[in-house]
Design a protein around this motif. Structure first.
Motif, PDB file in Angstrom:
ATOM      1  N   HIS A 142      13.423 -16.643   9.094  1.00  0.00           N
ATOM      2  CA  HIS A 142      13.377 -16.683  10.894  1.00  0.00           C
ATOM      3  C   HIS A 142      12.212 -15.986  11.400  1.00  0.00           C
ATOM      4  CE1 HIS A 142      16.982 -19.574  11.054  1.00  0.00           C
ATOM      5  NE2 HIS A 142      17.145 -19.339   9.677  1.00  0.00           N
ATOM      6  N   ALA A 143      11.793 -14.836  10.316  1.00  0.00           N
ATOM      7  CA  ALA A 143      11.146 -13.775  11.707  1.00  0.00           C
ATOM      8  C   ALA A 143       9.923 -14.797  11.186  1.00  0.00           C
ATOM      9  CB  ALA A 143      11.161 -12.783  10.923  1.00  0.00           C
ATOM     10  N   ALA A 144       8.897 -14.775  12.387  1.00  0.00           N
ATOM     11  CA  ALA A 144       7.058 -15.407  12.385  1.00  0.00           C
ATOM     12  C   ALA A 144       6.365 -13.658  11.352  1.00  0.00           C
ATOM     13  CB  ALA A 144       6.821 -14.815  13.556  1.00  0.00           C
ATOM     14  N   GLU A 145       6.542 -12.782  11.439  1.00  0.00           N
ATOM     15  CA  GLU A 145       6.014 -11.544  10.638  1.00  0.00           C
ATOM     16  C   GLU A 145       8.045 -10.534  10.121  1.00  0.00           C
ATOM     17  OE1 GLU A 145       3.324  -9.568  12.990  1.00  0.00           O
ATOM     18  OE2 GLU A 145       2.745 -10.845  13.634  1.00  0.00           O
ATOM     19  N   THR A 146       7.329 -10.427   9.024  1.00  0.00           N
ATOM     20  CA  THR A 146       8.203  -9.244   8.811  1.00  0.00           C
ATOM     21  C   THR A 146       7.922  -7.499   8.116  1.00  0.00           C
ATOM     22  OG1 THR A 146       9.517 -10.987   8.518  1.00  0.00           O
ATOM     23  CG2 THR A 146      10.068  -8.858   6.793  1.00  0.00           C
ATOM     24  N   TYR A 147       8.640  -6.409   8.650  1.00  0.00           N
ATOM     25  CA  TYR A 147       7.920  -5.651   8.357  1.00  0.00           C
ATOM     26  C   TYR A 147       8.823  -4.906   7.429  1.00  0.00           C
ATOM     27  CZ  TYR A 147       4.060  -6.309  11.415  1.00  0.00           C
ATOM     28  OH  TYR A 147       2.700  -6.738  11.475  1.00  0.00           O
ATOM     29  N   VAL A 148       8.510  -3.987   6.284  1.00  0.00           N
ATOM     30  CA  VAL A 148       9.565  -2.962   5.750  1.00  0.00           C
ATOM     31  C   VAL A 148       9.293  -1.737   5.956  1.00  0.00           C
ATOM     32  CG1 VAL A 148      10.227  -2.690   3.682  1.00  0.00           C
ATOM     33  CG2 VAL A 148       9.749  -5.336   4.235  1.00  0.00           C
ATOM     34  N   LEU A 149      10.237  -0.834   6.013  1.00  0.00           N
ATOM     35  CA  LEU A 149      10.235   0.899   5.980  1.00  0.00           C
ATOM     36  C   LEU A 149      10.426   1.025   4.706  1.00  0.00           C
ATOM     37  CD1 LEU A 149      11.051   1.580   9.875  1.00  0.00           C
ATOM     38  CD2 LEU A 149       8.896   0.481   9.260  1.00  0.00           C
ATOM     39  N   ALA A 150       9.540   1.781   3.998  1.00  0.00           N
ATOM     40  CA  ALA A 150       9.750   2.234   3.187  1.00  0.00           C
ATOM     41  C   ALA A 150       9.561   3.741   2.733  1.00  0.00           C
ATOM     42  CB  ALA A 150       9.467   1.678   1.950  1.00  0.00           C
ATOM     43  N   ASP A 151       9.938   4.950   2.899  1.00  0.00           N
ATOM     44  CA  ASP A 151       9.532   6.026   2.574  1.00  0.00           C
ATOM     45  C   ASP A 151       9.012   6.278   1.255  1.00  0.00           C
ATOM     46  OD1 ASP A 151      11.461   7.070   1.549  1.00  0.00           O
ATOM     47  OD2 ASP A 151      12.872   7.727   3.730  1.00  0.00           O
ATOM     48  N   VAL A 182       3.651   9.207  -0.195  1.00  0.00           N
ATOM     49  CA  VAL A 182       3.442   8.355  -1.178  1.00  0.00           C
ATOM     50  C   VAL A 182       2.773   8.708  -1.619  1.00  0.00           C
ATOM     51  CG1 VAL A 182       1.700   6.391  -0.037  1.00  0.00           C
ATOM     52  CG2 VAL A 182       4.167   5.645  -1.709  1.00  0.00           C
ATOM     53  N   ALA A 183       2.678   8.434  -3.058  1.00  0.00           N
ATOM     54  CA  ALA A 183       1.971   8.472  -4.408  1.00  0.00           C
ATOM     55  C   ALA A 183       0.866   7.945  -3.951  1.00  0.00           C
ATOM     56  CB  ALA A 183       2.311   8.668  -5.594  1.00  0.00           C
ATOM     57  N   ALA A 184      -0.503   7.939  -3.853  1.00  0.00           N
ATOM     58  CA  ALA A 184      -2.014   6.853  -4.030  1.00  0.00           C
ATOM     59  C   ALA A 184      -1.275   5.595  -5.060  1.00  0.00           C
ATOM     60  CB  ALA A 184      -3.410   7.507  -4.287  1.00  0.00           C
ATOM     61  N   GLU A 185      -1.246   6.187  -6.248  1.00  0.00           N
ATOM     62  CA  GLU A 185      -1.102   5.501  -7.756  1.00  0.00           C
ATOM     63  C   GLU A 185      -0.272   3.637  -6.802  1.00  0.00           C
ATOM     64  OE1 GLU A 185       0.513   5.047 -11.857  1.00  0.00           O
ATOM     65  OE2 GLU A 185      -0.604   6.558 -11.525  1.00  0.00           O
ATOM     66  N   SER A 186       1.106   4.630  -6.426  1.00  0.00           N
ATOM     67  CA  SER A 186       2.113   3.422  -6.220  1.00  0.00           C
ATOM     68  C   SER A 186       1.760   2.406  -5.062  1.00  0.00           C
ATOM     69  CB  SER A 186       3.634   4.513  -5.506  1.00  0.00           C
ATOM     70  OG  SER A 186       4.157   5.116  -6.601  1.00  0.00           O
ATOM     71  N   ALA A 187       0.665   3.307  -4.453  1.00  0.00           N
ATOM     72  CA  ALA A 187       0.687   2.663  -2.904  1.00  0.00           C
ATOM     73  C   ALA A 187      -0.242   1.073  -3.064  1.00  0.00           C
ATOM     74  CB  ALA A 187      -0.082   3.282  -1.793  1.00  0.00           C
ATOM     75  N   ALA A 188      -1.251   1.737  -4.378  1.00  0.00           N
ATOM     76  CA  ALA A 188      -2.049   1.018  -4.912  1.00  0.00           C
ATOM     77  C   ALA A 188      -1.571  -0.039  -6.062  1.00  0.00           C
ATOM     78  CB  ALA A 188      -3.751   1.303  -5.763  1.00  0.00           C
ATOM     79  N   ASP A 189      -0.705   0.483  -6.657  1.00  0.00           N
ATOM     80  CA  ASP A 189       0.545  -0.954  -7.092  1.00  0.00           C
ATOM     81  C   ASP A 189       0.630  -2.298  -5.831  1.00  0.00           C
ATOM     82  OD1 ASP A 189       0.009   0.607  -9.396  1.00  0.00           O
ATOM     83  OD2 ASP A 189       1.749   1.253  -9.614  1.00  0.00           O
ATOM     84  N   LEU A 190       1.125  -1.626  -5.343  1.00  0.00           N
ATOM     85  CA  LEU A 190       1.728  -2.797  -4.395  1.00  0.00           C
ATOM     86  C   LEU A 190       0.187  -3.551  -3.515  1.00  0.00           C
ATOM     87  CD1 LEU A 190       4.327  -0.588  -2.147  1.00  0.00           C
ATOM     88  CD2 LEU A 190       4.862  -2.102  -3.791  1.00  0.00           C
TER      89      LEU A 190
END
Length: 181
Positions: free
Chosen positions: A106-115, A142-150
């Motif tokens: 039911h949301a046009a845009e969805t953002y997830v907060l994840a430290d 955040v580890a650069a590798e983890s962000a790159a994986d996402l």
């Protein structure tokens, strides 16, 4: 301007940091989010019913699902138990997962907060695939590798700088996240 603010410490901090000129309606399953917005001029707060989980004061269950199923919103800001390139968005509480899935529909845009401690982590229950999210917002630890994986899995990743002075000893808490890059 209608927004859903989910549960969790990072989402409650977003509620506290909403710009003072924000005007609109906020729907939430979180009593701390509702309390953070109490008294804000021009902000209508709607809280779902349901069973309350002690500690986080998060509401869930069939009443909460029906509540969110009756609204269509511009944006949803979700908390997370974990966010992983393969598993997607995950959480620890099955009843809250069902509520989040209704919110996603039911949301046009969805953002997830994840430290940073949640990026690359898999919690108990799957909420959704990464492709169902507008973006994942994390902090500069955040580890650069983890962000790159996402990102390789199709997620848009937004990194916010951490103001270490504001963290107040809350390891794994995104309260100090500020500038977004």
């Amino acid at each position: 301007n209608t927004v859903i603010l989910d549960v969790g410490t990072s989402v409650a901090e977003v509620a506290r940091q909403l710009p003072w000129d924000f005007r609109g309606r906020v729907l939430t399953p979180s009593l701390p989010v509702a309390a953070a917005l109490d008294g804000r001029e021009g902000v209508e707060v709607l809280v779902c019913g349901g069973q309350m989980r002690r500690g986080d004061m998060a509401l869930s269950g069939p009443q909460a699902e029906r509540f969110f199923g009756d609204f269509y919103v511009d944006k949803a800001i979700l908390g997370s138990g974990g966010i992983h390139a393969v598993a997607g968005l995950t959480d620890y509480y099955p009843a809250e997962v069902a509520v989040r899935q209704t919110i996603l529909e039911h949301a046009a845009e969805t953002y997830v907060l994840a430290d940073a401690t949640k990026v690359g982590h898999i919690a108990l229950c799957k909420v959704c695939d990464l492709r169902e999210l507008t973006a994942v917002v994390t902090d500069s630890r955040v580890a650069a590798e983890s962000a790159a994986d996402l990102e390789a899995a199709g997620a848009r990743v937004v990194v916010a700088e951490v103001d270490k002075a504001r963290l107040r000893g809350h390891a794994g808490d995104a309260e100090g996240a500020q500038k977004v890059s």
